[in-house]
Design an enzyme around this catalytic site. Structure first.
Site, PDB file in Angstrom:
ATOM      1  N   HIS A 262      -6.392  -2.912  13.891  1.00 34.07           N
ATOM      2  CA  HIS A 262      -5.382  -3.242  14.912  1.00 34.07           C
ATOM      3  C   HIS A 262      -4.523  -4.386  14.388  1.00 34.07           C
ATOM      4  O   HIS A 262      -3.964  -4.274  13.299  1.00 34.07           O
ATOM      5  CB  HIS A 262      -6.105  -3.559  16.222  1.00 34.07           C
ATOM      6  CG  HIS A 262      -5.253  -3.700  17.447  1.00 34.07           C
ATOM      7  ND1 HIS A 262      -3.942  -3.346  17.520  1.00 34.07           N
ATOM      8  CD2 HIS A 262      -5.571  -4.178  18.682  1.00 34.07           C
ATOM      9  CE1 HIS A 262      -3.468  -3.593  18.737  1.00 34.07           C
ATOM     10  NE2 HIS A 262      -4.436  -4.101  19.476  1.00 34.07           N
ATOM     11  N   HIS A 301      -0.914   5.582  12.563  1.00 37.88           N
ATOM     12  CA  HIS A 301      -0.845   5.072  13.939  1.00 37.88           C
ATOM     13  C   HIS A 301      -1.387   6.137  14.886  1.00 37.88           C
ATOM     14  O   HIS A 301      -1.169   7.326  14.674  1.00 37.88           O
ATOM     15  CB  HIS A 301       0.597   4.728  14.329  1.00 37.88           C
ATOM     16  CG  HIS A 301       0.691   3.811  15.502  1.00 37.88           C
ATOM     17  ND1 HIS A 301       0.622   4.268  16.798  1.00 37.88           N
ATOM     18  CD2 HIS A 301       0.789   2.473  15.581  1.00 37.88           C
ATOM     19  CE1 HIS A 301       0.712   3.233  17.624  1.00 37.88           C
ATOM     20  NE2 HIS A 301       0.798   2.136  16.910  1.00 37.88           N
ATOM     21  N   ASP A 357       2.738  -3.250  10.858  1.00 34.17           N
ATOM     22  CA  ASP A 357       2.028  -4.245  10.035  1.00 34.17           C
ATOM     23  C   ASP A 357       2.317  -4.131   8.550  1.00 34.17           C
ATOM     24  O   ASP A 357       1.894  -4.994   7.779  1.00 34.17           O
ATOM     25  CB  ASP A 357       0.512  -4.101  10.262  1.00 34.17           C
ATOM     26  CG  ASP A 357       0.128  -4.480  11.673  1.00 34.17           C
ATOM     27  OD1 ASP A 357      -0.525  -3.677  12.360  1.00 34.17           O
ATOM     28  OD2 ASP A 357       0.538  -5.566  12.110  1.00 34.17           O
TER      29      ASP A 357
HETATM   30  C1  SDX Z   1      -1.508  -1.617  15.300  1.00 37.88           C
HETATM   31  O1  SDX Z   1      -2.185   1.345  19.209  1.00 37.88           O
HETATM   32  C2  SDX Z   1      -1.161   0.559  18.944  1.00 37.88           C
HETATM   33  O2  SDX Z   1      -0.088   0.643  19.513  1.00 37.88           O
HETATM   34  C3  SDX Z   1      -1.422  -0.528  17.878  1.00 37.88           C
HETATM   35  C4  SDX Z   1      -0.218  -1.324  17.440  1.00 37.88           C
HETATM   36  C5  SDX Z   1       0.305  -2.236  18.530  1.00 37.88           C
HETATM   37  O3  SDX Z   1       1.482  -2.623  18.453  1.00 37.88           O
HETATM   38  O4  SDX Z   1      -0.525  -2.655  19.391  1.00 37.88           O
HETATM   39  O5  SDX Z   1       0.801  -0.452  17.006  1.00 37.88           O
HETATM   40  C6  SDX Z   1      -0.576  -2.262  16.278  1.00 37.88           C
HETATM   41  O6  SDX Z   1      -2.688  -1.769  15.430  1.00 37.88           O
HETATM   42  C7  SDX Z   1      -0.925  -0.753  14.207  1.00 37.88           C
HETATM   43  C8  SDX Z   1      -2.025  -0.079  13.313  1.00 37.88           C
HETATM   44  C9  SDX Z   1      -2.523  -1.109  12.312  1.00 37.88           C
HETATM   45  N1  SDX Z   1      -3.669  -0.610  11.586  1.00 37.88           N
HETATM   46  C10 SDX Z   1      -3.600  -0.233  10.277  1.00 37.88           C
HETATM   47  O7  SDX Z   1      -2.553  -0.227   9.622  1.00 37.88           O
HETATM   48  C11 SDX Z   1      -4.930   0.144   9.653  1.00 37.88           C
HETATM   49  C12 SDX Z   1      -4.772   1.430   8.811  1.00 37.88           C
HETATM   50  N2  SDX Z   1      -4.494   2.518   9.731  1.00 37.88           N
HETATM   51  C13 SDX Z   1      -5.600   3.205  10.265  1.00 37.88           C
HETATM   52  O8  SDX Z   1      -6.875   2.833  10.070  1.00 37.88           O
HETATM   53  C14 SDX Z   1      -5.294   4.280  11.307  1.00 37.88           C
HETATM   54  O9  SDX Z   1      -4.137   4.920  10.933  1.00 37.88           O
HETATM   55  C15 SDX Z   1      -5.194   3.794  12.747  1.00 37.88           C
HETATM   56  C16 SDX Z   1      -6.398   3.013  13.139  1.00 37.88           C
HETATM   57  C17 SDX Z   1      -3.984   2.939  12.923  1.00 37.88           C
HETATM   58  C18 SDX Z   1      -5.068   5.021  13.640  1.00 37.88           C
HETATM   59  O10 SDX Z   1      -6.210   5.746  13.451  1.00 37.88           O
HETATM   60  P1  SDX Z   1      -6.540   7.112  14.263  1.00 37.88           P
HETATM   61  O11 SDX Z   1      -5.387   7.514  15.100  1.00 37.88           O
HETATM   62  O12 SDX Z   1      -7.853   6.937  14.925  1.00 37.88           O
HETATM   63  O13 SDX Z   1      -6.632   8.178  13.113  1.00 37.88           O
HETATM   64  P2  SDX Z   1      -7.955   8.459  12.298  1.00 37.88           P
HETATM   65  O14 SDX Z   1      -8.616   7.189  11.864  1.00 37.88           O
HETATM   66  O15 SDX Z   1      -8.756   9.454  13.049  1.00 37.88           O
HETATM   67  O16 SDX Z   1      -7.339   9.161  10.960  1.00 37.88           O
HETATM   68  C19 SDX Z   1      -6.897  10.516  10.984  1.00 37.88           C
HETATM   69  C20 SDX Z   1      -6.907  10.937   9.520  1.00 37.88           C
HETATM   70  C21 SDX Z   1      -8.248  10.671   8.818  1.00 37.88           C
HETATM   71  O17 SDX Z   1      -8.334  11.588   7.731  1.00 37.88           O
HETATM   72  P3  SDX Z   1      -9.265  12.931   7.909  1.00 37.88           P
HETATM   73  O18 SDX Z   1     -10.589  12.481   8.483  1.00 37.88           O
HETATM   74  O19 SDX Z   1      -8.464  13.815   8.860  1.00 37.88           O
HETATM   75  O20 SDX Z   1      -9.374  13.490   6.527  1.00 37.88           O
HETATM   76  O21 SDX Z   1      -5.952  10.159   8.791  1.00 37.88           O
HETATM   77  C22 SDX Z   1      -6.638   9.352   7.842  1.00 37.88           C
HETATM   78  C23 SDX Z   1      -8.077   9.313   8.246  1.00 37.88           C
HETATM   79  O22 SDX Z   1      -8.916   9.079   7.121  1.00 37.88           O
HETATM   80  N3  SDX Z   1      -5.999   8.025   7.892  1.00 37.88           N
HETATM   81  C24 SDX Z   1      -5.738   7.272   6.831  1.00 37.88           C
HETATM   82  C25 SDX Z   1      -5.097   6.130   7.330  1.00 37.88           C
HETATM   83  N4  SDX Z   1      -4.989   6.205   8.665  1.00 37.88           N
HETATM   84  C26 SDX Z   1      -5.558   7.389   9.017  1.00 37.88           C
HETATM   85  N5  SDX Z   1      -5.998   7.466   5.524  1.00 37.88           N
HETATM   86  C27 SDX Z   1      -5.582   6.479   4.689  1.00 37.88           C
HETATM   87  N6  SDX Z   1      -4.945   5.350   5.094  1.00 37.88           N
HETATM   88  C28 SDX Z   1      -4.695   5.144   6.400  1.00 37.88           C
HETATM   89  N7  SDX Z   1      -4.074   4.027   6.792  1.00 37.88           N
END
Ligand code: SDX
Length: 423
Positions: A262, A301, A357
């Site tokens: 997050h 996201h 971010d």
């Molecule tokens: C914020 O919710 C909000 O609005 C948050 C926010 C706000 O203003 O409050 O926007 C702020 O928190 C932005 C997000 C910051 N976090 C990151 O940048 C961390 C990296 N991103 C992730 O870990 C991920 O993308 C999330 C947590 C942001 C979202 O995750 P989801 O929606 O639960 O998706 P998921 O983890 O189920 O992933 C789906 C697929 C997976 O692959 P498969 O299992 O289908 O093979 O996508 C992949 C994941 O492995 N994946 C990534 C990835 N994000 C998702 N793979 C590599 N790098 C990534 N960053």
């Protein structure tokens, strides 16, 4: 015109049910009538991580993740940058843009409350200087709960208004004090005659803030101010639903924000870029991510399956900041990383784009902030959103204390076995 209802047939009993559709949703409690027999609890929805569950009605922020749209009270985020963070905070709280007099009064009210109680002068010395600034800031929020017992009158609109103003203003002062502690420097008190964001920079760096950097931080605060029901805002609402004071709820929300998935992602991005170090190392890093060796932090996201509109504005803001501070050398790594990722099937298939971010930390570092301050900067801006959402929660007649259910898959009832009989 077909009725706004859902007709459900339970094939276990061949019974049918009519469930109302309103505002694009059905009420989960309407499913409880669907039972197999009298002992049955009735159907629930199972939605871990709330992937498709609305926990509230809100009129504050609208996101269209497919189109990359983000509006605060109907105003597109890219237009609000013409104003100030204080103006956006007013908009989030009151629902309308302020006129000149309202903006001046609101700004003055915040500045009149920017000082924190005297016990904070040495509060952060209770921590080791090496303590993470976000941990210290969170403790400061909880300490505001101790400082303001009057804030517990959460059902009193005048009390909520007063402590909302103190919250929006004083989280900045606490952030500056925590930063000064982490730097081994004496605190710098707020200075009369400066605006809210100007004063923040003054308390942080004890120098005349550069107007370009003030404007850049203003824009970054606008971008981070609210984002509907994200993890930390949902925490603010759930904790707030117990009718605890707003500072305790803010402390809880800040804890959710600290997580690397997050708000902690901005710090993780900078560390990731430092680890990659040069453009030449990007292909190997990307291959590692695709093998599941880690995540491309700042990408992806839950809602945006398109470019996060905030990331685009952050990137534009970087140019203005670097013109003053000098370009962050890691920018080239970030831009090339984005280019490669956006053309790679792994990221395209999963609809992973830069989020808010991805670039923000590059600006913060160029402005002189250590990485441990990055999530604090996210939190001080999001405080206006957290408190706006809290106000909406308290005033929502639909709301009561939040208490989700569970699907129990554990042991059925069984009798206690004395120790000597357990083998
Ligand atoms: C914020 O919710 C909000 O609005 C948050 C926010 C706000 O203003 O409050 O926007 C702020 O928190 C932005 C997000 C910051 N976090 C990151 O940048 C961390 C990296 N991103 C992730 O870990 C991920 O993308 C999330 C947590 C942001 C979202 O995750 P989801 O929606 O639960 O998706 P998921 O983890 O189920 O992933 C789906 C697929 C997976 O692959 P498969 O299992 O289908 O093979 O996508 C992949 C994941 O492995 N994946 C990534 C990835 N994000 C998702 N793979 C590599 N790098 C990534 N960053």
């Amino acid at each position: 015109m077909p009725a706004d209802t859902l007709t459900l047939t339970d094939n276990r009993t061949a019974k049918t049910y009519e469930v109302a559709i309103k505002d694009g949703a059905i009420k989960a409690t309407d499913l409880r009538q669907i039972k197999v027999d009298a002992d049955d609890f009735g159907l629930m929805t199972y939605d871990p991580a709330f992937m498709n569950t609305a926990a509230c009605k809100s009129r504050i922020t609208f996101i269209d993740g497919d189109k990359g749209i983000l509006n605060y009270r109907g105003y597109p985020i890219d237009q609000l940058g013409e104003g100030s963070y204080v103006e956006t905070a007013y908009l989030l709280l009151h629902g309308e843009l302020p006129n000149a007099a309202q903006l001046a009064d609101f700004s003055a009210a915040l500045l009149a409350r920017v000082e924190v109680p005297a016990f904070f002068d040495n509060f952060f010395h209770a921590f080791e200087q090496s303590a993470h600034t976000m941990s210290m800031w969170m403790a400061g929020l909880a300490a505001l709960s101790a400082a303001y017992p009057g804030a517990r009158k959460v059902l009193d609109p005048a009390s909520r208004h007063e402590y909302t103003l103190r919250g929006i203003a004083q989280v900045l002062t606490l952030a500056a004090y925590a930063h000064r502690r982490a730097q081994g420097l004496p605190i710098v008190k707020p200075k009369a005659g400066l605006g809210l964001v100007e004063n923040f920079l003054h308390m942080l760096f004890d120098r005349e803030p550069d107007p370009v950097l003030v404007k850049a931080l203003d824009v970054l605060f606008i971008l981070h101010a609210d984002h509907e029901q994200n993890c930390s805002t949902s925490t603010m609402r759930l904790v707030g639903s117990s009718q605890v004071d707003p500072f305790t709820a803010l402390a809880a929300a800040s804890g959710a924000l600290f997580g690397p998935l997050h708000g902690g992602a901005n710090e993780a991005v900078l560390k990731m870029l430092r680890h990659i170090e040069s453009v030449e190392n990007i292909p190997a890093f990307i291959e590692g991510v695709k093998k599941g060796e880690g995540r491309l932090m700042g990408f992806g996201h839950r809602v945006y399956k398109n470019y996060d509109p905030r990331a685009r504005i952050v990137k534009q803001t970087a140019d203005a900041v670097f013109a003053v501070t000098g370009k962050n050398p890691l920018l080239d790594v970030a831009v090339e990383l984005e280019r490669i990722a956006l053309s790679d099937e792994y990221f395209i298939k999963r609809r992973l784009y830069p989020n808010v971010d991805f670039y923000s930390g590059l600006i913060y570092e160029a402005m002189g902030f250590p990485v441990e301050m990055f999530t604090v900067l996210f939190g001080v801006a999001r405080t206006s959103g957290w408190l706006s959402q809290w106000e909406e929660l308290i005033c929502d007649d639909d709301q009561k204390i939040g208490r989700p259910r569970q699907l129990y898959l554990g042991e059925a009832r069984r009798d206690y076995v004395p120790l000597e009989n357990r083998g």
